[in-house]
Design a protein around this motif. Structure first.
Motif, PDB file in Angstrom:
ATOM      1  N   THR A 160     -35.443   4.106 -47.841  1.00  0.00           N
ATOM      2  CA  THR A 160     -35.652   4.500 -46.457  1.00  0.00           C
ATOM      3  C   THR A 160     -36.463   5.793 -46.413  1.00  0.00           C
ATOM      4  O   THR A 160     -36.093   6.785 -47.048  1.00  0.00           O
ATOM      5  CB  THR A 160     -34.314   4.701 -45.736  1.00  0.00           C
ATOM      6  OG1 THR A 160     -33.568   3.477 -45.773  1.00  0.00           O
ATOM      7  CG2 THR A 160     -34.533   5.109 -44.292  1.00  0.00           C
ATOM      8  N   HIS A 169     -39.361   1.221 -44.335  1.00  0.00           N
ATOM      9  CA  HIS A 169     -38.300   0.623 -45.152  1.00  0.00           C
ATOM     10  C   HIS A 169     -38.892  -0.389 -46.139  1.00  0.00           C
ATOM     11  O   HIS A 169     -38.896  -1.591 -45.889  1.00  0.00           O
ATOM     12  CB  HIS A 169     -37.270  -0.058 -44.242  1.00  0.00           C
ATOM     13  CG  HIS A 169     -36.068  -0.571 -44.971  1.00  0.00           C
ATOM     14  ND1 HIS A 169     -35.326  -1.653 -44.543  1.00  0.00           N
ATOM     15  CD2 HIS A 169     -35.464  -0.148 -46.119  1.00  0.00           C
ATOM     16  CE1 HIS A 169     -34.339  -1.879 -45.373  1.00  0.00           C
ATOM     17  NE2 HIS A 169     -34.405  -0.981 -46.339  1.00  0.00           N
ATOM     18  N   TYR A 204     -39.817   0.750 -38.448  1.00  0.00           N
ATOM     19  CA  TYR A 204     -39.023   0.965 -37.235  1.00  0.00           C
ATOM     20  C   TYR A 204     -39.746   2.026 -36.404  1.00  0.00           C
ATOM     21  O   TYR A 204     -39.553   3.221 -36.624  1.00  0.00           O
ATOM     22  CB  TYR A 204     -37.617   1.427 -37.583  1.00  0.00           C
ATOM     23  CG  TYR A 204     -36.777   0.408 -38.329  1.00  0.00           C
ATOM     24  CD1 TYR A 204     -35.823  -0.349 -37.663  1.00  0.00           C
ATOM     25  CD2 TYR A 204     -36.936   0.207 -39.701  1.00  0.00           C
ATOM     26  CE1 TYR A 204     -35.054  -1.282 -38.342  1.00  0.00           C
ATOM     27  CE2 TYR A 204     -36.179  -0.725 -40.388  1.00  0.00           C
ATOM     28  CZ  TYR A 204     -35.233  -1.464 -39.702  1.00  0.00           C
ATOM     29  OH  TYR A 204     -34.464  -2.386 -40.380  1.00  0.00           O
ATOM     30  N   LYS A 209     -32.840   2.673 -37.819  1.00  0.00           N
ATOM     31  CA  LYS A 209     -32.783   1.591 -38.790  1.00  0.00           C
ATOM     32  C   LYS A 209     -31.392   0.968 -38.826  1.00  0.00           C
ATOM     33  O   LYS A 209     -30.380   1.665 -38.772  1.00  0.00           O
ATOM     34  CB  LYS A 209     -33.146   2.118 -40.174  1.00  0.00           C
ATOM     35  CG  LYS A 209     -32.967   1.120 -41.307  1.00  0.00           C
ATOM     36  CD  LYS A 209     -33.331   1.748 -42.634  1.00  0.00           C
ATOM     37  CE  LYS A 209     -32.896   0.894 -43.794  1.00  0.00           C
ATOM     38  NZ  LYS A 209     -31.436   0.868 -43.962  1.00  0.00           N
ATOM     39  N   VAL A 230     -38.396  -3.597 -34.921  1.00  0.00           N
ATOM     40  CA  VAL A 230     -38.696  -3.563 -36.347  1.00  0.00           C
ATOM     41  C   VAL A 230     -39.809  -4.575 -36.600  1.00  0.00           C
ATOM     42  O   VAL A 230     -39.718  -5.746 -36.207  1.00  0.00           O
ATOM     43  CB  VAL A 230     -37.458  -3.855 -37.211  1.00  0.00           C
ATOM     44  CG1 VAL A 230     -36.785  -5.168 -36.817  1.00  0.00           C
ATOM     45  CG2 VAL A 230     -37.817  -3.872 -38.686  1.00  0.00           C
TER      46      VAL A 230
END
Length: 403
Positions: A160, A169, A204, A209, A230
């Motif tokens: 992340t 991500h 995102y 997230k 997302v």
């Protein structure tokens, strides 16, 4: 006397542990226990889905079905102190009970490593969402055409990265490439082909997230009025596939001129977007499946029947497709949803291809209770084959209860 002291000490420790514990229901309706002031966490969950379907086609009489579609039980645990955890999930309505079984390790707050069997990142977004978190029990056309359960055994790593309010991500996995229970029933039923390499890159744009196991398509009970989204790009390369969707093994064999196994490589890639805002949720997905490594391939081990250019579509699910799903929350925890999808086969000139060009639509209505752990739904949908114009219609009525 010594035994009494030991028993008393154990009892005191147990009472101390209980005094430092708490229980709650999380956002996924799982019962979660926190022990030792939050140092350890254990959770229990599951669901039961009951479905009734009436199926009709323009070439046959209607058929009726009533069955338990899914009976899940799962439990998880983690140690917030050392970053270790696990997740196990079973389905008692299937011959093979085990769905997910992973051990997790988080060396820091932004890195996650998992070893075991779980949903693979190299599939479209819908295949990463838990079955109980869909808008209806059935997965849509793109998912069912190119995937089975989407679960595989291997190593999974994700990171992340926060850049202001944006979260990146990246995810990667190395799996057996043979789907569930990849080691077969006995020592003679071994894996075929090589490994499968998969990756996904999610963005995102508004932050926030969410773990893939907790993402829901529904927007009921959502108190956050800000937009959430997302966007993802994914792909996979399966070395030596011997199953039509790359989630099994030894379901077909191809050979070289010397009679040795020469299995094709199966490739996937695509993009997807999940957007939620206030009462609206939208999931849009597009994917392509292709194959390579076919040069010098034969259907028989004696080298008499060479694999022609389009024949590979009789062994692997090849083609492209898209699907769009829309949900809208109505008053009193009702939700209206609609889906549309279409699939195009790679070799339309081959009438024996596994993938047949088709389109489908579905519209449905769900009713949730206040705590979101009970859902009743009804849906009507059709599927039309492009080549023969055969249309199948399904009326679905069902219920889902979750913990």
């Amino acid at each position: 006397m010594k035994k009494i002291v030991i028993i008393a000490a154990l009892g005191l420790n147990f009472l101390t542990l209980l005094s430092q514990s708490s229980a709650r229901i999380n956002e996924s309706n799982h019962l979660v226990f926190s022990l030792n002031n939050g140092e350890y966490e254990f959770g229990l969950g599951g669901l039961i889905q009951v479905s009734a379907n009436r199926l009709t086609t323009n070439k046959s009489e209607p058929t009726l079905q009533l069955f338990p579609q899914r009976t899940f039980f799962n439990f998880h645990g983690k140690s917030n102190k050392n970053g270790l955890g696990f997740f196990v999930q079973t389905d008692f309505s299937m011959p093979s009970l085990l769905l997910d079984a992973v051990v997790t390790y988080q060396p820091n707050s932004s890195t996650n490593i998992e070893i075991g069997q779980r949903q693979n990142v190299g599939n479209n977004r819908e295949m990463l969402i838990q079955e109980g978190n869909l808008l209806n029990p059935d997965r849509e056309l793109l998912s069912t055409t190119f995937s089975k359960t989407g679960r595989e055994f291997g190593l999974f790593i994700d990171q992340t990265i926060s850049i202001g309010s944006i979260i990146l991500h990246p995810q990667a996995s190395v799996t057996s490439g043979d789907g569930l229970n990849s080691y077969g029933l006995d020592s003679r039923d071994v894996d075929l082909g090589g490994l499968k390499f998969s990756g996904r890159f999610d963005i995102y744009p508004f932050g926030s997230k969410i773990n893939s196991r907790d993402i829901k398509l529904t927007n009921t009970g959502n108190s956050n009025q800000k937009p959430w989204a997302v966007f993802g790009v994914y792909g996979s390369f399966n070395q030596g596939a011997s199953d039509s969707k790359g989630e099994g093994h030894n379901n077909f064999n191809l050979y070289n001129s010397a009679g040795e196994l020469q299995l094709p490589n199966y490739r996937k890639w695509g993009v997807d977007l999940l957007f939620k805002w206030n009462k609206i949720s939208i999931l849009a997905e597009y994917g392509i499946n292709t194959a390579n490594g076919l040069k010098g391939s034969y259907i028989d081990m004696f080298g008499n029947q060479k694999l022609t250019e389009t024949q590979i579509s009789e062994y692997l699910a090849l083609g492209s497709g898209y699907q769009l799903r829309l949900g809208y929350v109505l008053p009193k925890n009702f939700e209206l949803y609609a889906t549309y999808g279409a699939i195009s086969e790679e070799f339309s000139q081959n009438p024996y291809s596994i993938v047949q060009s088709q389109s489908s639509w579905k519209a449905g209505l769900s009713k949730y209770n206040k705590s979101q752990n009970l859902r009743l739904h009804i849906a009507l949908g059709t599927n039309t084959q492009t080549r023969n114009l055969n249309t199948a219609t399904q009326l679905h009525v069902g219920a889902q209860m979750s913990l």
